[in-house]
Design an enzyme around this catalytic site. Structure first.
Site, short mmCIF file in Angstrom:
data_model
loop_
_atom_site.label_atom_id
_atom_site.label_comp_id
_atom_site.label_asym_id
_atom_site.label_seq_id
_atom_site.Cartn_x
_atom_site.Cartn_y
_atom_site.Cartn_z
N CYS A 100 0.83 -1.20 0.00
CA CYS A 100 0.00 0.00 0.00
C CYS A 100 0.87 1.26 0.00
CB CYS A 100 -0.91 0.00 1.22
SG CYS A 100 -1.92 1.50 1.37
N CYS A 108 -0.94 6.75 6.65
CA CYS A 108 -2.16 6.18 7.21
C CYS A 108 -1.83 5.32 8.44
CB CYS A 108 -2.87 5.34 6.15
SG CYS A 108 -4.31 4.43 6.77
N CYS A 111 -2.79 0.32 9.24
CA CYS A 111 -2.08 -0.96 9.21
C CYS A 111 -0.77 -0.86 9.97
CB CYS A 111 -1.81 -1.40 7.77
SG CYS A 111 -3.30 -1.83 6.84
N GLN A 230 -18.18 -9.15 12.12
CA GLN A 230 -16.79 -9.39 11.72
C GLN A 230 -16.59 -8.97 10.27
OE1 GLN A 230 -14.14 -10.39 13.32
NE2 GLN A 230 -14.91 -11.18 15.27
N TYR A 259 -22.53 -11.87 25.71
CA TYR A 259 -22.12 -10.91 24.69
C TYR A 259 -22.51 -11.49 23.33
CZ TYR A 259 -19.16 -9.66 28.69
OH TYR A 259 -18.69 -9.37 29.95
N ASP A 324 -17.92 -13.95 24.53
CA ASP A 324 -17.34 -13.19 23.41
C ASP A 324 -17.31 -11.71 23.80
OD1 ASP A 324 -16.41 -12.34 20.96
OD2 ASP A 324 -18.33 -12.56 19.93
N CYS A 351 -10.73 -10.95 21.35
CA CYS A 351 -10.12 -10.06 20.35
C CYS A 351 -8.90 -9.36 20.92
CB CYS A 351 -11.13 -9.05 19.84
SG CYS A 351 -11.80 -7.97 21.11
#
Length: 397
Positions: A100, A108, A111, A230, A259, A324, A351
Protein backbone atom coordinates in the site's frame (compact mmCIF):
# COMPACT_ATOMS: atom_id res chain seq x y z
CA UNK A 1 -21.62 -10.21 18.35
CA UNK A 2 -22.43 -6.52 18.15
CA UNK A 3 -19.98 -4.39 20.00
CA UNK A 4 -19.41 -0.92 18.51
CA UNK A 5 -16.22 -0.63 20.58
CA UNK A 6 -14.72 -3.23 18.23
CA UNK A 7 -16.20 -1.90 15.00
CA UNK A 8 -13.15 0.14 13.92
CA UNK A 9 -10.08 -1.55 15.37
CA UNK A 10 -7.57 -0.34 12.82
CA UNK A 11 -7.18 3.39 13.44
CA UNK A 12 -5.01 3.52 16.56
CA UNK A 13 -5.88 5.24 19.79
CA UNK A 14 -5.81 9.00 19.90
CA UNK A 15 -3.51 10.39 22.58
CA UNK A 16 -5.04 12.13 25.53
CA UNK A 17 -3.86 15.67 26.26
CA UNK A 18 -1.23 15.49 28.98
CA UNK A 19 0.76 17.84 31.10
CA UNK A 20 4.32 18.58 30.08
CA UNK A 21 6.94 16.38 31.71
CA UNK A 22 10.01 18.27 30.68
CA UNK A 23 11.93 18.74 27.49
CA UNK A 24 10.33 17.27 24.37
CA UNK A 25 12.29 14.76 22.33
CA UNK A 26 9.82 14.70 19.43
CA UNK A 27 11.63 14.86 16.11
CA UNK A 28 14.99 13.67 17.41
CA UNK A 29 16.58 10.72 15.65
CA UNK A 30 18.57 7.77 16.98
CA UNK A 31 20.12 4.66 15.46
CA UNK A 32 18.93 1.59 17.38
CA UNK A 33 18.83 -2.17 17.27
CA UNK A 34 15.22 -3.33 17.34
CA UNK A 35 14.14 -5.81 20.00
CA UNK A 36 11.07 -8.04 20.34
CA UNK A 37 7.52 -7.39 19.20
CA UNK A 38 5.20 -5.88 21.81
CA UNK A 39 1.43 -6.04 22.16
CA UNK A 40 -0.03 -3.23 20.05
CA UNK A 41 1.79 -3.42 16.73
CA UNK A 42 5.15 -2.00 17.69
CA UNK A 43 8.61 -3.20 18.69
CA UNK A 44 10.82 -2.51 21.69
CA UNK A 45 14.04 -0.53 21.36
CA UNK A 46 16.21 1.47 23.74
CA UNK A 47 18.01 4.74 23.28
CA UNK A 48 20.68 6.30 25.51
CA UNK A 49 19.21 8.76 27.96
CA UNK A 50 21.12 10.49 30.75
CA UNK A 51 22.91 7.74 32.71
CA UNK A 52 20.69 4.86 31.51
CA UNK A 53 18.37 4.23 28.55
CA UNK A 54 14.83 4.95 27.58
CA UNK A 55 12.40 2.41 26.12
CA UNK A 56 10.92 3.38 22.75
CA UNK A 57 7.97 1.59 21.16
CA UNK A 58 8.82 1.66 17.47
CA UNK A 59 6.52 1.16 14.49
CA UNK A 60 7.54 0.11 10.96
CA UNK A 61 10.42 -2.02 12.24
CA UNK A 62 11.22 -5.71 12.80
CA UNK A 63 13.17 -7.58 15.49
CA UNK A 64 16.92 -7.65 14.87
CA UNK A 65 16.98 -4.73 12.46
CA UNK A 66 19.17 -1.69 12.82
CA UNK A 67 17.10 1.36 11.98
CA UNK A 68 17.03 5.11 12.35
CA UNK A 69 14.06 6.05 14.50
CA UNK A 70 12.39 9.41 14.85
CA UNK A 71 10.66 10.11 18.14
CA UNK A 72 6.97 10.89 17.63
CA UNK A 73 5.92 11.17 21.29
CA UNK A 74 8.10 11.65 24.33
CA UNK A 75 9.47 14.05 26.89
CA UNK A 76 12.27 13.82 29.41
CA UNK A 77 9.85 12.82 32.15
CA UNK A 78 7.97 10.07 30.30
CA UNK A 79 8.53 6.42 31.21
CA UNK A 80 8.70 5.49 27.53
CA UNK A 81 8.67 7.14 24.14
CA UNK A 82 7.10 6.30 20.79
CA UNK A 83 8.85 6.43 17.46
CA UNK A 84 8.86 5.46 13.80
CA UNK A 85 11.59 3.64 11.90
CA UNK A 86 12.23 6.22 9.17
CA UNK A 87 15.30 4.55 7.65
CA UNK A 88 16.54 0.96 7.63
CA UNK A 89 20.27 0.41 8.13
CA UNK A 90 20.13 -3.39 8.24
CA UNK A 91 16.89 -5.11 7.18
CA UNK A 92 15.38 -8.33 8.52
CA UNK A 93 14.72 -11.06 5.92
CA UNK A 94 10.98 -10.84 6.66
CA UNK A 95 10.83 -7.21 5.50
CA UNK A 96 8.95 -6.56 2.24
CA UNK A 97 7.98 -3.48 0.28
CA UNK A 98 4.56 -2.38 1.62
CA UNK A 99 1.93 -3.10 -1.03
CA UNK A 100 0.00 0.00 0.00
CA UNK A 101 1.45 3.41 -0.94
CA UNK A 102 -0.22 4.96 2.12
CA UNK A 103 1.56 2.67 4.62
CA UNK A 104 4.63 3.97 6.39
CA UNK A 105 5.91 6.61 8.80
CA UNK A 106 3.71 9.68 8.89
CA UNK A 107 1.09 8.12 6.62
CA UNK A 108 -2.16 6.18 7.21
CA UNK A 109 -2.39 4.69 10.70
CA UNK A 110 -4.65 1.80 9.77
CA UNK A 111 -2.08 -0.96 9.21
CA UNK A 112 0.82 -2.00 11.43
CA UNK A 113 2.54 -4.73 9.41
CA UNK A 114 2.39 -3.82 5.72
CA UNK A 115 6.20 -3.99 5.70
CA UNK A 116 6.20 -7.62 6.93
CA UNK A 117 5.64 -10.80 4.89
CA UNK A 118 2.26 -12.38 5.70
CA UNK A 119 3.72 -15.59 7.25
CA UNK A 120 5.98 -13.45 9.43
CA UNK A 121 3.02 -11.30 10.47
CA UNK A 122 1.28 -14.40 11.78
CA UNK A 123 4.36 -15.48 13.70
CA UNK A 124 4.61 -12.02 15.28
CA UNK A 125 0.99 -12.29 16.39
CA UNK A 126 1.57 -15.79 17.75
CA UNK A 127 4.54 -14.45 19.71
CA UNK A 128 2.33 -11.82 21.33
CA UNK A 129 -0.39 -14.33 22.25
CA UNK A 130 2.21 -16.68 23.75
CA UNK A 131 3.82 -13.88 25.74
CA UNK A 132 0.50 -12.74 27.19
CA UNK A 133 -0.53 -16.26 28.19
CA UNK A 134 2.76 -16.65 30.05
CA UNK A 135 3.03 -13.19 31.59
CA UNK A 136 -0.63 -12.64 32.50
CA UNK A 137 -2.21 -16.09 32.21
CA UNK A 138 0.26 -17.95 34.39
CA UNK A 139 1.09 -20.62 31.82
CA UNK A 140 4.56 -22.02 31.26
CA UNK A 141 6.37 -21.09 28.08
CA UNK A 142 7.10 -24.81 27.66
CA UNK A 143 3.41 -25.76 27.86
CA UNK A 144 2.46 -27.16 24.42
CA UNK A 145 -0.60 -24.88 24.43
CA UNK A 146 1.86 -21.98 24.37
CA UNK A 147 4.90 -23.38 22.60
CA UNK A 148 2.93 -24.93 19.73
CA UNK A 149 0.48 -22.06 19.20
CA UNK A 150 0.21 -20.76 15.65
CA UNK A 151 -1.98 -18.13 14.03
CA UNK A 152 -4.22 -19.71 11.43
CA UNK A 153 -5.23 -18.10 8.15
CA UNK A 154 -8.90 -17.68 7.29
CA UNK A 155 -10.24 -17.92 3.74
CA UNK A 156 -11.39 -14.74 2.09
CA UNK A 157 -8.40 -12.42 1.71
CA UNK A 158 -5.87 -12.02 -1.09
CA UNK A 159 -2.48 -12.61 0.53
CA UNK A 160 -3.52 -10.36 3.41
CA UNK A 161 -5.34 -7.79 1.25
CA UNK A 162 -8.93 -7.16 0.12
CA UNK A 163 -10.62 -8.63 3.20
CA UNK A 164 -12.29 -5.71 4.93
CA UNK A 165 -15.95 -5.85 3.91
CA UNK A 166 -16.90 -2.69 5.79
CA UNK A 167 -14.80 0.45 5.80
CA UNK A 168 -15.28 3.87 7.33
CA UNK A 169 -13.49 6.81 5.73
CA UNK A 170 -13.19 10.39 6.84
CA UNK A 171 -13.16 13.50 4.66
CA UNK A 172 -9.75 14.49 3.36
CA UNK A 173 -8.61 18.12 3.13
CA UNK A 174 -10.14 19.54 0.00
CA UNK A 175 -12.74 16.77 -0.16
CA UNK A 176 -12.54 13.16 -1.12
CA UNK A 177 -11.85 10.12 1.04
CA UNK A 178 -9.17 10.02 3.68
CA UNK A 179 -7.75 8.10 6.61
CA UNK A 180 -6.22 9.36 9.83
CA UNK A 181 -2.57 9.15 10.74
CA UNK A 182 -1.58 6.97 13.68
CA UNK A 183 -2.65 8.50 17.03
CA UNK A 184 -3.58 11.72 15.26
CA UNK A 185 -6.51 13.76 14.01
CA UNK A 186 -4.57 14.57 10.84
CA UNK A 187 -6.06 13.11 7.66
CA UNK A 188 -4.33 12.01 4.48
CA UNK A 189 -6.15 11.43 1.17
CA UNK A 190 -6.59 7.74 0.35
CA UNK A 191 -7.63 6.79 -3.16
CA UNK A 192 -7.85 3.03 -2.54
CA UNK A 193 -7.50 1.18 0.78
CA UNK A 194 -5.92 -2.15 -0.18
CA UNK A 195 -7.21 -4.09 2.83
CA UNK A 196 -10.79 -3.19 1.88
CA UNK A 197 -12.79 -5.19 -0.63
CA UNK A 198 -13.62 -3.31 -3.80
CA UNK A 199 -17.30 -3.29 -2.76
CA UNK A 200 -16.75 -2.58 0.95
CA UNK A 201 -19.74 -0.78 2.40
CA UNK A 202 -19.60 2.17 4.74
CA UNK A 203 -21.64 2.03 7.95
CA UNK A 204 -25.07 3.57 7.52
CA UNK A 205 -28.70 3.44 8.52
CA UNK A 206 -30.93 0.39 8.38
CA UNK A 207 -29.96 -3.27 8.40
CA UNK A 208 -28.16 -5.75 6.20
CA UNK A 209 -28.34 -9.53 6.03
CA UNK A 210 -25.27 -11.71 6.53
CA UNK A 211 -25.28 -15.45 5.77
CA UNK A 212 -22.98 -17.96 7.43
CA UNK A 213 -22.53 -21.66 6.59
CA UNK A 214 -20.78 -24.08 8.92
CA UNK A 215 -20.73 -27.85 8.58
CA UNK A 216 -23.69 -27.99 6.23
CA UNK A 217 -25.88 -25.73 8.41
CA UNK A 218 -26.68 -22.24 7.14
CA UNK A 219 -28.13 -19.26 8.97
CA UNK A 220 -28.91 -15.70 7.92
CA UNK A 221 -28.56 -12.81 10.34
CA UNK A 222 -30.11 -9.37 10.20
CA UNK A 223 -27.44 -6.94 11.38
CA UNK A 224 -27.56 -3.20 11.97
CA UNK A 225 -25.72 -1.48 9.12
CA UNK A 226 -23.71 0.53 11.68
CA UNK A 227 -23.41 -2.28 14.24
CA UNK A 228 -20.65 -4.80 14.73
CA UNK A 229 -20.13 -7.75 12.44
CA UNK A 230 -16.79 -9.39 11.72
CA UNK A 231 -15.32 -7.64 8.68
CA UNK A 232 -13.17 -10.50 7.37
CA UNK A 233 -15.41 -12.69 5.16
CA UNK A 234 -13.99 -15.89 6.61
CA UNK A 235 -14.26 -14.80 10.25
CA UNK A 236 -17.82 -15.78 11.25
CA UNK A 237 -17.53 -19.35 9.95
CA UNK A 238 -14.03 -19.80 11.39
CA UNK A 239 -15.10 -18.65 14.84
CA UNK A 240 -18.34 -20.64 14.88
CA UNK A 241 -16.51 -23.77 13.76
CA UNK A 242 -13.88 -23.32 16.47
CA UNK A 243 -16.51 -22.77 19.19
CA UNK A 244 -18.55 -25.81 18.15
CA UNK A 245 -15.43 -27.96 17.98
CA UNK A 246 -14.35 -26.82 21.45
CA UNK A 247 -17.71 -27.23 23.18
CA UNK A 248 -19.03 -30.31 21.35
CA UNK A 249 -22.64 -29.44 22.35
CA UNK A 250 -25.04 -32.37 22.59
CA UNK A 251 -28.84 -32.59 22.25
CA UNK A 252 -30.63 -31.54 25.40
CA UNK A 253 -27.81 -29.43 26.84
CA UNK A 254 -28.20 -25.88 28.16
CA UNK A 255 -26.00 -23.09 26.82
CA UNK A 256 -25.38 -19.56 28.07
CA UNK A 257 -24.24 -17.25 25.24
CA UNK A 258 -22.80 -14.05 26.74
CA UNK A 259 -22.12 -10.91 24.69
CA UNK A 260 -24.25 -12.71 22.13
CA UNK A 261 -24.64 -9.86 19.64
CA UNK A 262 -27.13 -10.67 16.90
CA UNK A 263 -27.03 -14.38 17.72
CA UNK A 264 -24.22 -15.80 15.58
CA UNK A 265 -23.15 -18.47 18.06
CA UNK A 266 -26.65 -18.93 19.50
CA UNK A 267 -28.07 -19.96 16.14
CA UNK A 268 -25.58 -22.77 15.56
CA UNK A 269 -25.64 -23.85 19.20
CA UNK A 270 -29.44 -24.09 19.04
CA UNK A 271 -29.07 -26.49 16.12
CA UNK A 272 -26.80 -28.74 18.17
CA UNK A 273 -28.76 -28.80 21.45
CA UNK A 274 -32.04 -29.24 19.59
CA UNK A 275 -35.62 -28.74 20.79
CA UNK A 276 -34.92 -30.43 24.12
CA UNK A 277 -31.99 -28.11 24.81
CA UNK A 278 -31.85 -24.49 25.90
CA UNK A 279 -29.94 -21.42 24.68
CA UNK A 280 -29.94 -18.23 26.75
CA UNK A 281 -28.43 -15.21 24.99
CA UNK A 282 -27.37 -12.01 26.78
CA UNK A 283 -26.23 -8.88 24.92
CA UNK A 284 -25.64 -5.34 26.14
CA UNK A 285 -26.43 -3.54 22.88
CA UNK A 286 -30.24 -3.21 22.70
CA UNK A 287 -30.36 -3.02 18.91
CA UNK A 288 -28.29 -6.16 18.42
CA UNK A 289 -30.26 -7.96 21.11
CA UNK A 290 -33.57 -7.05 19.45
CA UNK A 291 -32.30 -8.34 16.10
CA UNK A 292 -31.20 -11.62 17.68
CA UNK A 293 -34.80 -12.35 18.67
CA UNK A 294 -35.65 -12.72 14.99
CA UNK A 295 -32.34 -14.30 14.07
CA UNK A 296 -32.61 -17.06 16.70
CA UNK A 297 -36.31 -17.43 17.61
CA UNK A 298 -35.69 -20.51 19.76
CA UNK A 299 -33.23 -18.71 22.09
CA UNK A 300 -34.17 -16.91 25.30
CA UNK A 301 -32.85 -13.40 24.67
CA UNK A 302 -32.11 -10.77 27.30
CA UNK A 303 -30.78 -7.27 26.67
CA UNK A 304 -28.62 -5.65 29.32
CA UNK A 305 -25.19 -5.35 30.86
CA UNK A 306 -23.87 -8.90 31.08
CA UNK A 307 -22.66 -8.67 34.68
CA UNK A 308 -25.97 -7.13 35.78
CA UNK A 309 -28.10 -9.67 33.94
CA UNK A 310 -26.07 -12.56 35.35
CA UNK A 311 -26.64 -11.15 38.82
CA UNK A 312 -30.40 -11.47 38.46
CA UNK A 313 -30.57 -14.48 36.14
CA UNK A 314 -32.12 -17.50 37.76
CA UNK A 315 -29.70 -19.68 39.64
CA UNK A 316 -28.94 -23.10 38.30
CA UNK A 317 -26.27 -24.79 36.24
CA UNK A 318 -25.56 -24.47 32.55
CA UNK A 319 -23.72 -27.17 30.68
CA UNK A 320 -21.85 -24.82 28.35
CA UNK A 321 -20.98 -21.13 28.14
CA UNK A 322 -19.78 -18.94 25.29
CA UNK A 323 -17.99 -15.72 26.20
CA UNK A 324 -17.34 -13.19 23.41
CA UNK A 325 -16.54 -10.02 25.37
CA UNK A 326 -15.36 -6.63 24.09
CA UNK A 327 -11.70 -5.72 24.02
CA UNK A 328 -11.35 -5.25 27.78
CA UNK A 329 -12.39 -8.86 28.40
CA UNK A 330 -15.04 -10.40 30.64
CA UNK A 331 -13.31 -9.42 33.91
CA UNK A 332 -13.73 -10.89 37.36
CA UNK A 333 -17.44 -10.20 38.10
CA UNK A 334 -18.55 -11.93 34.88
CA UNK A 335 -16.02 -14.77 35.18
CA UNK A 336 -17.13 -15.51 38.74
CA UNK A 337 -20.80 -15.35 37.76
CA UNK A 338 -20.04 -17.86 35.01
CA UNK A 339 -18.21 -20.33 37.23
CA UNK A 340 -21.08 -20.07 39.74
CA UNK A 341 -23.22 -21.80 37.08
CA UNK A 342 -20.76 -24.75 37.03
CA UNK A 343 -20.49 -25.22 33.26
CA UNK A 344 -18.39 -28.15 32.20
CA UNK A 345 -16.91 -26.15 29.32
CA UNK A 346 -16.45 -22.46 28.48
CA UNK A 347 -15.54 -21.24 24.98
CA UNK A 348 -13.89 -17.82 25.19
CA UNK A 349 -13.72 -15.77 21.98
CA UNK A 350 -11.09 -13.07 22.45
CA UNK A 351 -10.12 -10.06 20.35
CA UNK A 352 -7.36 -9.05 22.78
CA UNK A 353 -4.74 -11.56 23.96
CA UNK A 354 -3.96 -9.63 27.15
CA UNK A 355 -7.61 -9.60 28.24
CA UNK A 356 -7.89 -13.30 27.41
CA UNK A 357 -4.82 -14.12 29.50
CA UNK A 358 -6.06 -12.12 32.49
CA UNK A 359 -9.41 -13.89 32.41
CA UNK A 360 -7.76 -17.30 31.98
CA UNK A 361 -5.91 -16.63 35.23
CA UNK A 362 -9.20 -15.79 37.00
CA UNK A 363 -10.82 -18.98 35.69
CA UNK A 364 -7.81 -20.92 36.98
CA UNK A 365 -8.46 -19.60 40.48
CA UNK A 366 -11.81 -21.38 40.31
CA UNK A 367 -10.60 -24.70 38.98
CA UNK A 368 -11.02 -24.11 35.24
CA UNK A 369 -8.02 -24.98 33.10
CA UNK A 370 -7.13 -23.90 29.60
CA UNK A 371 -7.42 -26.99 27.40
CA UNK A 372 -7.07 -25.60 23.89
CA UNK A 373 -6.43 -22.24 22.28
CA UNK A 374 -6.56 -21.38 18.60
CA UNK A 375 -5.63 -18.04 17.07
CA UNK A 376 -6.89 -16.66 13.77
CA UNK A 377 -5.53 -13.99 11.42
CA UNK A 378 -8.77 -12.13 10.86
CA UNK A 379 -7.12 -8.70 10.51
CA UNK A 380 -4.12 -9.17 8.17
CA UNK A 381 -1.64 -6.29 7.90
CA UNK A 382 -2.59 -5.17 11.42
CA UNK A 383 -1.48 -6.36 14.85
CA UNK A 384 -4.99 -7.55 15.75
CA UNK A 385 -5.58 -11.26 16.30
CA UNK A 386 -8.63 -13.25 17.37
CA UNK A 387 -8.48 -16.35 19.55
CA UNK A 388 -10.86 -19.09 20.69
CA UNK A 389 -9.93 -20.72 23.99
CA UNK A 390 -11.53 -23.71 25.69
CA UNK A 391 -11.66 -23.70 29.49
CA UNK A 392 -12.77 -26.86 31.22
CA UNK A 393 -13.74 -27.52 34.81
CA UNK A 394 -11.36 -29.86 36.59
CA UNK A 395 -12.71 -33.39 36.68
CA UNK A 396 -15.29 -32.82 33.93
CA UNK A 397 -13.46 -34.70 31.20
Amino acid sequence: MSRPRRSAPLRGRRPRPKASKGESYVGRRFEVEVGPVAHGGHFVARVPFEDASRVVFVRHALPGERVIIEITEGTAGDRFWRGDAVSVVSAAPERVVPPCPYAGPGLCGGCDFQHVSVPAQRELKATVVREQLVRLGGLSAEDPLVADLVVEAAPGDEDGLRWRTRQRYTTAPGGGRGMRKYRSHDVIPVDDCLIATVDAREPGAGTVVETVEVGGAEHSFEVSADGFWQVHPGAPAALVSAVLSALAPAPGESVLDLYAGVGLFSAFLADRVGPTGRVVAVEGDPTASALSVGNVPTAEVTAGDVATVLGRLEEGPFDLVVLDPPREGARRPVVEAVVARSPRKVAYVACDPAALARDVAIFAEHGYRLRTVRAFDLFPMTHHVEAVALLERAGSR
